[in-house]
Design a protein around this motif. Sequence first.
Motif, PDB file in Angstrom:
ATOM      1  N   LEU A  80       0.825  -1.209   0.000  1.00  0.00           N
ATOM      2  CA  LEU A  80       0.000   0.000   0.000  1.00  0.00           C
ATOM      3  C   LEU A  80       0.858   1.257   0.000  1.00  0.00           C
ATOM      4  CD1 LEU A  80      -2.920  -0.959   2.417  1.00  0.00           C
ATOM      5  CD2 LEU A  80      -2.737  -1.289  -0.057  1.00  0.00           C
ATOM      6  N   GLU A  81       1.930   1.255   0.800  1.00  0.00           N
ATOM      7  CA  GLU A  81       2.825   2.411   0.840  1.00  0.00           C
ATOM      8  C   GLU A  81       3.471   2.649  -0.515  1.00  0.00           C
ATOM      9  OE1 GLU A  81       5.506   1.593   4.001  1.00  0.00           O
ATOM     10  OE2 GLU A  81       4.034   1.983   5.586  1.00  0.00           O
ATOM     11  N   GLU A  82       3.838   1.569  -1.200  1.00  0.00           N
ATOM     12  CA  GLU A  82       4.441   1.700  -2.531  1.00  0.00           C
ATOM     13  C   GLU A  82       3.469   2.316  -3.536  1.00  0.00           C
ATOM     14  OE1 GLU A  82       7.494  -2.149  -2.293  1.00  0.00           O
ATOM     15  OE2 GLU A  82       5.586  -2.308  -3.359  1.00  0.00           O
ATOM     16  N   ASN A  83       2.173   2.203  -3.244  1.00  0.00           N
ATOM     17  CA  ASN A  83       1.154   2.743  -4.138  1.00  0.00           C
ATOM     18  C   ASN A  83       0.514   4.018  -3.602  1.00  0.00           C
ATOM     19  OD1 ASN A  83       0.384   0.749  -6.567  1.00  0.00           O
ATOM     20  ND2 ASN A  83       1.134  -0.457  -4.842  1.00  0.00           N
ATOM     21  N   GLY A  84       1.147   4.619  -2.607  1.00  0.00           N
ATOM     22  CA  GLY A  84       0.704   5.931  -2.139  1.00  0.00           C
ATOM     23  C   GLY A  84      -0.345   5.931  -1.056  1.00  0.00           C
ATOM     24  N   TYR A  85      -0.631   4.761  -0.481  1.00  0.00           N
ATOM     25  CA  TYR A  85      -1.598   4.682   0.615  1.00  0.00           C
ATOM     26  C   TYR A  85      -0.815   4.460   1.914  1.00  0.00           C
ATOM     27  CZ  TYR A  85      -4.904   4.077  -3.198  1.00  0.00           C
ATOM     28  OH  TYR A  85      -5.643   4.256  -4.339  1.00  0.00           O
ATOM     29  N   ASN A  86      -0.683   5.515   2.679  1.00  0.00           N
ATOM     30  CA  ASN A  86       0.230   5.483   3.821  1.00  0.00           C
ATOM     31  C   ASN A  86      -0.362   4.868   5.072  1.00  0.00           C
ATOM     32  OD1 ASN A  86       2.344   6.738   2.391  1.00  0.00           O
ATOM     33  ND2 ASN A  86       1.368   8.735   2.705  1.00  0.00           N
ATOM     34  N   TYR A  87      -1.690   4.777   5.137  1.00  0.00           N
ATOM     35  CA  TYR A  87      -2.263   4.211   6.365  1.00  0.00           C
ATOM     36  C   TYR A  87      -3.644   3.634   6.108  1.00  0.00           C
ATOM     37  CZ  TYR A  87      -4.415   3.747  10.919  1.00  0.00           C
ATOM     38  OH  TYR A  87      -5.070   3.238  12.016  1.00  0.00           O
ATOM     39  N   ILE A  88      -3.864   2.408   6.544  1.00  0.00           N
ATOM     40  CA  ILE A  88      -5.214   1.897   6.753  1.00  0.00           C
ATOM     41  C   ILE A  88      -5.208   1.164   8.092  1.00  0.00           C
ATOM     42  CG2 ILE A  88      -5.603   1.562   4.275  1.00  0.00           C
ATOM     43  CD1 ILE A  88      -5.706  -1.500   4.940  1.00  0.00           C
ATOM     44  N   GLU A  89      -6.371   1.041   8.673  1.00  0.00           N
ATOM     45  CA  GLU A  89      -6.470   0.349   9.962  1.00  0.00           C
ATOM     46  C   GLU A  89      -6.446  -1.160   9.735  1.00  0.00           C
ATOM     47  OE1 GLU A  89      -9.386   0.077  13.910  1.00  0.00           O
ATOM     48  OE2 GLU A  89      -9.938   1.361  12.210  1.00  0.00           O
ATOM     49  N   ILE A  90      -5.471  -1.833  10.341  1.00  0.00           N
ATOM     50  CA  ILE A  90      -5.385  -3.289  10.288  1.00  0.00           C
ATOM     51  C   ILE A  90      -5.346  -3.815  11.716  1.00  0.00           C
ATOM     52  CG2 ILE A  90      -4.115  -5.320   9.490  1.00  0.00           C
ATOM     53  CD1 ILE A  90      -2.916  -3.656   7.274  1.00  0.00           C
ATOM     54  N   ILE A  91      -6.307  -4.641  12.069  1.00  0.00           N
ATOM     55  CA  ILE A  91      -6.391  -5.214  13.414  1.00  0.00           C
ATOM     56  C   ILE A  91      -5.736  -6.583  13.399  1.00  0.00           C
ATOM     57  CG2 ILE A  91      -7.952  -5.998  15.237  1.00  0.00           C
ATOM     58  CD1 ILE A  91      -9.975  -3.948  14.194  1.00  0.00           C
ATOM     59  N   ASN A  92      -4.685  -6.746  14.172  1.00  0.00           N
ATOM     60  CA  ASN A  92      -3.921  -7.998  14.199  1.00  0.00           C
ATOM     61  C   ASN A  92      -4.543  -8.960  15.221  1.00  0.00           C
ATOM     62  OD1 ASN A  92      -0.494  -8.954  15.084  1.00  0.00           O
ATOM     63  ND2 ASN A  92      -2.013  -9.988  13.835  1.00  0.00           N
ATOM     64  N   GLU A  93      -5.526  -9.735  14.748  1.00  0.00           N
ATOM     65  CA  GLU A  93      -6.230 -10.689  15.601  1.00  0.00           C
ATOM     66  C   GLU A  93      -6.652 -11.900  14.785  1.00  0.00           C
ATOM     67  OE1 GLU A  93      -6.676 -10.685  18.763  1.00  0.00           O
ATOM     68  OE2 GLU A  93      -6.451  -8.609  19.440  1.00  0.00           O
ATOM     69  N   GLN A  94      -6.766 -13.043  15.452  1.00  0.00           N
ATOM     70  CA  GLN A  94      -7.359 -14.239  14.860  1.00  0.00           C
ATOM     71  C   GLN A  94      -8.863 -14.181  15.111  1.00  0.00           C
ATOM     72  OE1 GLN A  94      -6.075 -17.713  13.422  1.00  0.00           O
ATOM     73  NE2 GLN A  94      -8.119 -17.069  12.822  1.00  0.00           N
ATOM     74  N   ILE A  95      -9.634 -13.936  14.067  1.00  0.00           N
ATOM     75  CA  ILE A  95     -11.071 -13.781  14.234  1.00  0.00           C
ATOM     76  C   ILE A  95     -11.756 -15.139  14.187  1.00  0.00           C
ATOM     77  CG2 ILE A  95     -11.651 -13.508  11.788  1.00  0.00           C
ATOM     78  CD1 ILE A  95     -13.556 -11.221  12.711  1.00  0.00           C
ATOM     79  N   SER A  96     -12.845 -15.281  14.938  1.00  0.00           N
ATOM     80  CA  SER A  96     -13.656 -16.490  14.922  1.00  0.00           C
ATOM     81  C   SER A  96     -15.070 -16.124  15.341  1.00  0.00           C
ATOM     82  CB  SER A  96     -13.087 -17.545  15.876  1.00  0.00           C
ATOM     83  OG  SER A  96     -13.337 -17.186  17.219  1.00  0.00           O
ATOM     84  N   GLU A  97     -15.970 -17.078  15.245  1.00  0.00           N
ATOM     85  CA  GLU A  97     -17.338 -16.837  15.715  1.00  0.00           C
ATOM     86  C   GLU A  97     -17.365 -16.366  17.160  1.00  0.00           C
ATOM     87  OE1 GLU A  97     -21.034 -19.059  14.492  1.00  0.00           O
ATOM     88  OE2 GLU A  97     -19.515 -20.628  14.349  1.00  0.00           O
ATOM     89  N   ASN A  98     -16.428 -16.876  17.954  1.00  0.00           N
ATOM     90  CA  ASN A  98     -16.458 -16.620  19.387  1.00  0.00           C
ATOM     91  C   ASN A  98     -15.988 -15.225  19.771  1.00  0.00           C
ATOM     92  OD1 ASN A  98     -17.391 -19.217  19.863  1.00  0.00           O
ATOM     93  ND2 ASN A  98     -15.342 -20.060  20.119  1.00  0.00           N
ATOM     94  N   ASN A  99     -15.191 -14.578  18.910  1.00  0.00           N
ATOM     95  CA  ASN A  99     -14.661 -13.277  19.323  1.00  0.00           C
ATOM     96  C   ASN A  99     -14.890 -12.168  18.305  1.00  0.00           C
ATOM     97  OD1 ASN A  99     -12.847 -13.785  17.269  1.00  0.00           O
ATOM     98  ND2 ASN A  99     -11.012 -13.479  18.493  1.00  0.00           N
ATOM     99  N   CYS A 100     -15.616 -12.449  17.214  1.00  0.00           N
ATOM    100  CA  CYS A 100     -15.710 -11.471  16.135  1.00  0.00           C
ATOM    101  C   CYS A 100     -16.379 -10.173  16.588  1.00  0.00           C
ATOM    102  CB  CYS A 100     -16.421 -12.061  14.924  1.00  0.00           C
ATOM    103  SG  CYS A 100     -18.100 -12.635  15.200  1.00  0.00           S
ATOM    104  N   ILE A 101     -17.395 -10.266  17.438  1.00  0.00           N
ATOM    105  CA  ILE A 101     -18.085  -9.055  17.874  1.00  0.00           C
ATOM    106  C   ILE A 101     -17.185  -8.234  18.792  1.00  0.00           C
ATOM    107  CG2 ILE A 101     -20.127  -8.126  19.018  1.00  0.00           C
ATOM    108  CD1 ILE A 101     -20.548  -9.612  16.297  1.00  0.00           C
ATOM    109  N   GLU A 102     -16.466  -8.910  19.657  1.00  0.00           N
ATOM    110  CA  GLU A 102     -15.525  -8.221  20.544  1.00  0.00           C
ATOM    111  C   GLU A 102     -14.485  -7.448  19.742  1.00  0.00           C
ATOM    112  OE1 GLU A 102     -11.834  -9.508  23.446  1.00  0.00           O
ATOM    113  OE2 GLU A 102     -13.557 -10.854  23.272  1.00  0.00           O
ATOM    114  N   ILE A 103     -13.972  -8.056  18.669  1.00  0.00           N
ATOM    115  CA  ILE A 103     -12.980  -7.383  17.828  1.00  0.00           C
ATOM    116  C   ILE A 103     -13.597  -6.188  17.116  1.00  0.00           C
ATOM    117  CG2 ILE A 103     -11.538  -7.635  15.767  1.00  0.00           C
ATOM    118  CD1 ILE A 103     -11.059 -10.549  16.614  1.00  0.00           C
ATOM    119  N   VAL A 104     -14.768  -6.376  16.544  1.00  0.00           N
ATOM    120  CA  VAL A 104     -15.414  -5.310  15.782  1.00  0.00           C
ATOM    121  C   VAL A 104     -15.767  -4.123  16.669  1.00  0.00           C
ATOM    122  CG1 VAL A 104     -17.499  -4.723  14.483  1.00  0.00           C
ATOM    123  CG2 VAL A 104     -16.236  -6.787  13.940  1.00  0.00           C
TER     124      VAL A 104
END
Length: 223
Positions: free
Chosen positions: A75-99
């Motif tokens: 993304l940086e190479e293409n001029g997009y310097n920031y997007i929000e990326i959440i570093n988590e293992q998502i599953s049915e059990n925790n998806c709402i908590e992450i969101v």
Amino acid sequence: MDKKKKYVELWEKDADEMSINGLYDWMSDQIENYKTILEIGCGSGISTLNLLKRGHNVISIEFNKYCIDKTKKLLEENGYNYIEIINEQISENNCIEIVNRIKSKVDLVICWNPGGAHYLSSEEKISKIMEFWRNGYKEPVNDYVYNYSEDLIRSACRIGKELNIDTHIIDRYESEIGEISDYIEIGEYGFNKIISNQIRGMSNKNTMEENKEILYKSFLLTR
């Protein structure tokens, strides 16, 4: 080599080929009317970049740190310097908590080509199999790869239900047989309509370890 590092290197090759063959353009065509996208799994960043170039805002959830690094670099190479990326293992059990950690308004959640279970560590595989047992999945020991994809799809639909937004699933099939109903009952998640589409393409020969013609099926679940 670390399994997760190997995965992103192989997936980058597959994603490059999919991009060259227009598959990501086709996927994005299905959701052009949505502004802010919550993406489950950024892979090597090629799908994310495609969405950004089309004017979408993108928030990604990704557990593989190598995928995150690769995506940020692309993304940086293409001029997009920031997007929000959440570093988590998502599953049915925790998806709402992450969101619930996301502060921006989201218009659509997407889950494109769910997979990646082959490259879990032994400990992660055991943990996921136990989770699938608890959640009532069929044959979680023998079919954990398919359970893993199903879990991501269900997670996307649960997020859609919680946020009262539409959900877009892209899945891969070897034949015309196969529908989103194989995984979910749409009424359970508050969806009223399925807008379906499909295109023929080749399977991901690096990450799926096979190269044959398959169907990429699009399921836009709407309210």
